[in-house]
Design a protein around this motif. Sequence first.
Motif, PDB file in Angstrom:
ATOM      1  N   SER A  48      -2.973   3.451   2.634  1.00  0.00           N
ATOM      2  CA  SER A  48      -3.501   4.528   1.787  1.00  0.00           C
ATOM      3  C   SER A  48      -2.980   4.308   0.370  1.00  0.00           C
ATOM      4  N   ILE A  49      -3.874   4.476  -0.584  1.00  0.00           N
ATOM      5  CA  ILE A  49      -3.551   4.313  -2.002  1.00  0.00           C
ATOM      6  C   ILE A  49      -3.830   5.647  -2.668  1.00  0.00           C
ATOM      7  N   TRP A  50      -2.833   6.197  -3.357  1.00  0.00           N
ATOM      8  CA  TRP A  50      -3.001   7.518  -3.944  1.00  0.00           C
ATOM      9  C   TRP A  50      -2.197   7.645  -5.226  1.00  0.00           C
ATOM     10  N   SER A  51      -2.550   8.641  -5.992  1.00  0.00           N
ATOM     11  CA  SER A  51      -1.867   8.914  -7.249  1.00  0.00           C
ATOM     12  C   SER A  51      -1.877  10.418  -7.491  1.00  0.00           C
ATOM     13  N   GLU A  52      -0.800  10.917  -8.038  1.00  0.00           N
ATOM     14  CA  GLU A  52      -0.728  12.344  -8.355  1.00  0.00           C
ATOM     15  C   GLU A  52      -1.459  12.662  -9.659  1.00  0.00           C
ATOM     16  N   GLU A  57      -2.495   3.176 -13.159  1.00  0.00           N
ATOM     17  CA  GLU A  57      -1.266   2.384 -13.132  1.00  0.00           C
ATOM     18  C   GLU A  57      -0.149   3.034 -12.326  1.00  0.00           C
ATOM     19  N   ASN A  58      -0.259   4.316 -12.041  1.00  0.00           N
ATOM     20  CA  ASN A  58       0.778   5.013 -11.273  1.00  0.00           C
ATOM     21  C   ASN A  58       0.390   5.222  -9.815  1.00  0.00           C
ATOM     22  N   CYS A  59      -0.486   4.390  -9.298  1.00  0.00           N
ATOM     23  CA  CYS A  59      -0.900   4.499  -7.901  1.00  0.00           C
ATOM     24  C   CYS A  59       0.246   4.114  -6.974  1.00  0.00           C
ATOM     25  N   LYS A  60       0.279   4.755  -5.836  1.00  0.00           N
ATOM     26  CA  LYS A  60       1.273   4.437  -4.817  1.00  0.00           C
ATOM     27  C   LYS A  60       0.542   3.953  -3.575  1.00  0.00           C
ATOM     28  N   VAL A  61       1.138   2.994  -2.911  1.00  0.00           N
ATOM     29  CA  VAL A  61       0.550   2.429  -1.709  1.00  0.00           C
ATOM     30  C   VAL A  61       1.464   2.748  -0.531  1.00  0.00           C
ATOM     31  N   THR A  62       0.865   3.254   0.535  1.00  0.00           N
ATOM     32  CA  THR A  62       1.613   3.543   1.748  1.00  0.00           C
ATOM     33  C   THR A  62       0.997   2.756   2.890  1.00  0.00           C
TER      34      THR A  62
END
Length: 119
Positions: A48-52, A57-62
């Motif tokens: 899952s790729i998400w960003s607040e 550029e601030n995406c987070k990958v889980t």
Amino acid sequence: LFAALSSARRGARHVQVVSNDHMRDHHWRMVGNRAFLKWQGRHMTRVSIWSETSDVENCKVTLTPPDLYSMQAQVSDDACAWHFPVPFVPSRAQQLSSGRPLPRKEIESAECHWLAAWR
């Protein structure tokens, strides 16, 4: 998928496929082959790729690897005991009396306790 299966055939034991594809078309082409579902349950890591914010550029990958063990009924090696996963959710009667029956997905994703039945 081909690379993962090929690696496994050459002896790589812990091959993982990172994908959110449920590969339903592969399953249907195998005419409901349960071995494929078993393989998929042990070797598919979800991503899952998400960003607040809307900033790319601030995406987070889980990465969510598969469970360490199968959540299906299992028999012991000596065939003397069966183990059944039991979801830790209120009983159906409690759900109905509270007016909040749980959706199937919530029950399937609930934490499980194991019931052992000895022969």
